[in-house]
Design a protein around this motif. Structure first.
Motif, PDB file in Angstrom:
ATOM      1  N   ALA A  90      47.094 -88.355  67.978  1.00  0.00           N
ATOM      2  CA  ALA A  90      46.877 -88.214  66.538  1.00  0.00           C
ATOM      3  C   ALA A  90      45.554 -88.830  66.097  1.00  0.00           C
ATOM      4  CB  ALA A  90      48.031 -88.861  65.774  1.00  0.00           C
ATOM      5  N   GLU A  91      45.241 -89.997  66.597  1.00  0.00           N
ATOM      6  CA  GLU A  91      44.003 -90.661  66.186  1.00  0.00           C
ATOM      7  C   GLU A  91      42.782 -89.871  66.636  1.00  0.00           C
ATOM      8  OE1 GLU A  91      41.584 -94.738  67.226  1.00  0.00           O
ATOM      9  OE2 GLU A  91      43.769 -94.878  67.067  1.00  0.00           O
ATOM     10  N   LEU A  92      42.826 -89.369  67.876  1.00  0.00           N
ATOM     11  CA  LEU A  92      41.699 -88.576  68.367  1.00  0.00           C
ATOM     12  C   LEU A  92      41.525 -87.301  67.548  1.00  0.00           C
ATOM     13  CD1 LEU A  92      42.047 -88.820  72.254  1.00  0.00           C
ATOM     14  CD2 LEU A  92      40.184 -89.720  70.855  1.00  0.00           C
ATOM     15  N   PHE A  93      42.627 -86.582  67.311  1.00  0.00           N
ATOM     16  CA  PHE A  93      42.534 -85.332  66.570  1.00  0.00           C
ATOM     17  C   PHE A  93      42.034 -85.573  65.151  1.00  0.00           C
ATOM     18  CE2 PHE A  93      45.954 -83.181  69.361  1.00  0.00           C
ATOM     19  CZ  PHE A  93      44.979 -82.749  70.240  1.00  0.00           C
ATOM     20  N   ALA A  94      42.518 -86.624  64.516  1.00  0.00           N
ATOM     21  CA  ALA A  94      42.081 -86.931  63.155  1.00  0.00           C
ATOM     22  C   ALA A  94      40.586 -87.223  63.129  1.00  0.00           C
ATOM     23  CB  ALA A  94      42.872 -88.116  62.607  1.00  0.00           C
ATOM     24  N   ASP A  95      40.101 -87.927  64.143  1.00  0.00           N
ATOM     25  CA  ASP A  95      38.673 -88.239  64.210  1.00  0.00           C
ATOM     26  C   ASP A  95      37.849 -86.966  64.418  1.00  0.00           C
ATOM     27  OD1 ASP A  95      36.765 -90.529  64.233  1.00  0.00           O
ATOM     28  OD2 ASP A  95      36.255 -89.714  66.212  1.00  0.00           O
ATOM     29  N   ALA A  96      38.333 -86.092  65.295  1.00  0.00           N
ATOM     30  CA  ALA A  96      37.616 -84.840  65.561  1.00  0.00           C
ATOM     31  C   ALA A  96      37.605 -83.933  64.333  1.00  0.00           C
ATOM     32  CB  ALA A  96      38.263 -84.117  66.736  1.00  0.00           C
ATOM     33  N   PHE A  97      38.621 -84.029  63.502  1.00  0.00           N
ATOM     34  CA  PHE A  97      38.787 -83.169  62.338  1.00  0.00           C
ATOM     35  C   PHE A  97      38.039 -83.677  61.107  1.00  0.00           C
ATOM     36  CE2 PHE A  97      42.070 -81.386  59.160  1.00  0.00           C
ATOM     37  CZ  PHE A  97      41.455 -80.137  59.124  1.00  0.00           C
ATOM     38  N   ALA A  98      37.592 -84.938  61.130  1.00  0.00           N
ATOM     39  CA  ALA A  98      37.109 -85.607  59.916  1.00  0.00           C
ATOM     40  C   ALA A  98      35.942 -84.874  59.248  1.00  0.00           C
ATOM     41  CB  ALA A  98      36.716 -87.049  60.246  1.00  0.00           C
ATOM     42  N   VAL A  99      34.930 -84.491  60.024  1.00  0.00           N
ATOM     43  CA  VAL A  99      33.741 -83.868  59.431  1.00  0.00           C
ATOM     44  C   VAL A  99      34.095 -82.505  58.841  1.00  0.00           C
ATOM     45  CG1 VAL A  99      31.480 -82.877  59.940  1.00  0.00           C
ATOM     46  CG2 VAL A  99      32.102 -85.111  60.880  1.00  0.00           C
ATOM     47  N   GLU A 100      34.819 -81.709  59.608  1.00  0.00           N
ATOM     48  CA  GLU A 100      35.115 -80.354  59.125  1.00  0.00           C
ATOM     49  C   GLU A 100      36.096 -80.374  57.961  1.00  0.00           C
ATOM     50  OE1 GLU A 100      34.150 -77.737  63.085  1.00  0.00           O
ATOM     51  OE2 GLU A 100      36.123 -78.659  62.925  1.00  0.00           O
ATOM     52  N   ASP A 101      36.984 -81.341  57.942  1.00  0.00           N
ATOM     53  CA  ASP A 101      37.883 -81.450  56.796  1.00  0.00           C
ATOM     54  C   ASP A 101      37.115 -81.885  55.551  1.00  0.00           C
ATOM     55  OD1 ASP A 101      40.533 -81.110  55.825  1.00  0.00           O
ATOM     56  OD2 ASP A 101      40.738 -83.280  55.684  1.00  0.00           O
ATOM     57  N   CYS A 102      36.115 -82.743  55.738  1.00  0.00           N
ATOM     58  CA  CYS A 102      35.274 -83.146  54.609  1.00  0.00           C
ATOM     59  C   CYS A 102      34.490 -81.941  54.078  1.00  0.00           C
ATOM     60  CB  CYS A 102      34.320 -84.262  55.027  1.00  0.00           C
ATOM     61  SG  CYS A 102      33.241 -84.846  53.697  1.00  0.00           S
ATOM     62  N   ARG A 103      33.967 -81.120  54.978  1.00  0.00           N
ATOM     63  CA  ARG A 103      33.266 -79.899  54.563  1.00  0.00           C
ATOM     64  C   ARG A 103      34.190 -79.007  53.744  1.00  0.00           C
ATOM     65  NH1 ARG A 103      30.457 -76.707  59.337  1.00  0.00           N
ATOM     66  NH2 ARG A 103      30.367 -75.241  57.603  1.00  0.00           N
ATOM     67  N   PHE A 104      35.406 -78.855  54.230  1.00  0.00           N
ATOM     68  CA  PHE A 104      36.369 -78.015  53.533  1.00  0.00           C
ATOM     69  C   PHE A 104      36.632 -78.556  52.129  1.00  0.00           C
ATOM     70  CE2 PHE A 104      40.622 -77.152  52.077  1.00  0.00           C
ATOM     71  CZ  PHE A 104      40.778 -75.801  52.306  1.00  0.00           C
ATOM     72  N   ARG A 105      36.875 -79.856  52.035  1.00  0.00           N
ATOM     73  CA  ARG A 105      37.210 -80.451  50.736  1.00  0.00           C
ATOM     74  C   ARG A 105      36.043 -80.364  49.758  1.00  0.00           C
ATOM     75  NH1 ARG A 105      37.627 -85.455  51.435  1.00  0.00           N
ATOM     76  NH2 ARG A 105      37.581 -85.695  53.699  1.00  0.00           N
TER      77      ARG A 105
END
Length: 673
Positions: free
Chosen positions: A501-516
């Motif tokens: 979970a921690e790894l996936f959340a870290d990998a997702f952080a930039v693209e989720d910020c772009r989305f938001r």
């Protein structure tokens, strides 16, 4: 011919005769005087000027009406005036650039006028002229700046496909395909569908047919209809998805996102005056959501696109949306008429009713359109009054889209339904159907998903390759945003897989910020106004001013260098090492981008997440890095100037210009800051 159709033809003839009498001749060429707005902000008046060389309000549009009138009457005076107008327009076209792709406002429209003239007059040399007008456009699709139905690809594509009947297929289809690629490449593939920008005075990418998402969808549907290539259909349906989110059930309409007060300055080249106004503390009035009921903006034009989608795709959702648009259009034509133009008047709206009558099987819509036309004839033509046109003050005008040529054209359509609808050209189905199968959808959806969440997808596939197919295969109901569904699936996966979970959340952080950031962007004009108002680099006092991160910029710190990890070739990759990375996520020109920052840029931008002066930033960094004081001072100033030049930071305080002029930093892409 019925008595009713004879009366409609008589009306068209009466208008045509008046237009012929108004022609201004110069040897074998002729033109007409039209009414155009003065290019002065805040001044709502028009003046007379010779017609341009485009269909919209120019000589080709008037000539096209007279050509069609000749087809119905065989009266040579109409053909002679049409030929004179086309020759005048051909002379004007010599100065048109080789990227003038507009149908209503470009060379494609002029070529279409020659194409119809050649068909109707049986003069094949007109086809050669049309081809000569189109040939310089080949290879220039990437230079098309218009994009929309009026001025660019979205209007040119349907016309080019229609002209395949008598022009070289390799010319017209090649151009249409090139412009189709331009539409695909220029689309903003947002989190809630696809749209097209280009209007700096729009708070959102526009809805509607003439300048908005429906126009792009219409063109792409026609390409799909002719070629059978499902990617064109997919893109068209994504454009419909974009518009769908803005439908207002209470209004039965889609909003007009043009910010008129800002447009008045930008359209008339008055940026300096706007800058002065903003700096004096006099802001523009806030945008208020408005609705138009016209072919160009609003339900009537959007209804045309939905009717065509239902006709080609046989999807009930498009029938429902078309019905809603038609009902709004029907209510609108019952009001006291403002004007009868095709572009933004009642006869343009009636075209939606006529198409809806056939596709939806509702003959009462045809009757309503005919009744409105008859009311106009009784109020104007029968009593000898000038028609109320789509010009400023509704003053009479001879042109096609806003004037009497268009009104006459509509009466020709009522008299003879084989007359093409100039507002909505469509082509016969040519391609063998290629089934819109799940495997096609999966490939296209995957490509769309990767534009938003590509790194996250690749991380999941490396660490748990068996899981991601389920994410991209998530059911998408008709009308839903695919990206929203895929994001929900990714977020659920990230939160439920405890081991990673921690790894996936870290990998997702930039693209989720772009989305938001993309999803939160509700008003694109604020960024435009900020860039207009802000001081130039030479006006900034770099020592006295305070700087802060711009509102449209977010900094994201991740624990791992995922880009580096993904580039390594590993059969069984271990988890990446912890190497902190800072990424700037920012909005530029309506798009949201991300760029990994160099260490110095990251330090400076992190320092201005709260307002600080140059000296305060230098002091902060001196305490954090082990380099000489002189280097820190120089590096901070350079980074501030570069970040300011591309709009990543703004001045919170704007004192008098510095006494020592600081060299301006050239504007560069934000990623170079």
């Amino acid at each position: 011919m019925t008595a009713e159709r004879e009366r409609w033809l008589e009306t068209a003839i009466s208008i045509g005769e008046r237009i012929v009498r108004g022609a201004v001749w110069d040897g074998p060429r002729c033109t007409w005087m039209v009414r155009i707005p003065d290019r002065i902000p805040g001044v709502r008046r028009a003046h007379s000027t010779p017609a341009s060389g485009t269909l919209y309000q120019g000589a080709p549009g008037i000539a096209l009406f007279l050509t069609e009138l000749y087809r119905c009457t065989r009266e040579t005076r109409f053909l002679r005036a049409a030929e004179g107008g086309l020759q005048h327009s051909l002379e004007l076209s010599a100065s048109a650039p080789p990227w003038s792709f507009g149908f209503h406002a470009g060379l494609v429209g002029l070529a279409y006028a020659f194409y119809r003239f050649g068909m109707i007059s049986e003069r094949p040399e007109s086809f050669s002229t049309a081809e000569a007008l189109l040939t310089p456009l080949v290879g220039n699709a990437e230079r098309d700046q218009g994009i929309d139905v009026i001025g660019g690809a979205a209007g040119a594509i349907p016309a080019l496909l229609v002209m395949r009947d008598h022009l070289r297929d390799e010319l017209t289809l090649e151009l249409a395909r090139g412009l189709g690629e331009r539409l695909l490449n220029r689309a903003r593939r947002g989190c809630s569908g696809w749209s097209w920008g280009g209007v700096a005075s729009a708070v959102q990418d526009l809805t509607g047919l003439a300048h908005g998402a429906s126009g792009g969808a219409y063109a792409l549907l026609e390409l799909y209809n002719v070629t059978g290539e499902v990617r064109y259909r997919y893109a068209a349906e994504q454009a419909f998805t974009y518009e769908r989110q803005f439908y207002d059930a209470a209004e039965g309409n889609w909003p007009d996102f043009r910010y008129i007060e800002l447009s008045e300055y930008l359209s008339f080249g008055q940026v300096a005056a706007l800058r002065a106004r903003l700096r004096e503390g006099d802001p523009l009035p806030p945008y208020h959501k408005t609705f138009m009921h016209a072919w160009c903006h609003g339900a009537p034009g959007i209804g045309l696109a939905r009717l065509r989608a239902y006709e080609l795709l046989d999807t009930q959702q498009y029938a429902d949306e078309a019905t809603a648009a038609v009902e709004t259009t029907l209510r609108g034509i019952g009001d006291r008429p403002d004007n009868y133009s095709l572009c933004h008047g009642y006869l343009g709206n009636c075209e939606t009713l006529i198409l809806g009558a056939g596709i939806l099987g509702r003959p009462e819509l045809q009757s309503a359109a005919e009744h409105r036309a008859d009311q106009g004839r009784a109020e104007f033509e029968t009593v000898g009054r000038p028609w109320s046109c789509g010009t400023l003050g509704t003053v009479s005008d001879p042109s096609l889209l806003v004037g009497e040529a268009g009104i006459g054209y509509f009466f020709l359509r009522l008299s003879d339904s084989s007359t093409p609808c100039i507002l909505f050209l469509t082509s016969e189905r040519r391609a063998t159907d290629k089934e819109y199968q799940p495997r096609h959808i999966a490939v296209l959806r995957r490509a769309y998903a990767e534009e938003h969440f590509g790194n996250t997808i690749r991380v999941i596939e490396r660490l748990q390759p068996e899981t991601f197919d389920a994410l991209t295969a998530a059911d998408v109901l008709p009308g839903d945003s695919e990206i929203l569904r895929i994001r929900e699936a990714i977020r659920a996966h990230v939160s439920t897989d405890r081991e990673r979970a921690e790894l996936f959340a870290d990998a997702f952080a930039v693209e989720d910020c772009r989305f938001r950031l993309a999803a939160e962007t509700k008003d694109l004009t604020q960024e435009v106004l900020e860039m207009i108002k802000r001081p130039s680099s030479t006006e900034v006092s770099w020592e006295a001013s305070r700087f802060v991160l711009a509102d449209h910029v977010k900094l994201v710190r991740t624990r791992c260098d995922w880009t580096d990890w993904l580039t390594r070739e590993m059969s069984s990759p271990p988890a990446p090492a912890r190497v902190p990375v800072i990424t700037a996520v920012y909005r530029h020109d309506g798009f949201v981008h991300s760029r990994r920052l160099s260490s110095w840029t990251a330090l400076v931008l992190e320092a201005v997440t709260t307002p600080r002066t140059n000296a305060e930033i230098v002091a902060r960094l001196k305490a954090e890095v082990d380099v000489s004081d002189e280097y820190v001072s120089t590096a901070v100033l350079e980074q501030l100037q570069a970040a300011y030049a591309v709009g990543l930071i703004r001045c919170e305080v704007t004192p008098e210009p510095a006494s020592v002029l600081v060299a301006a930093v050239e504007d560069v892409p934000p990623g170079n800051a």
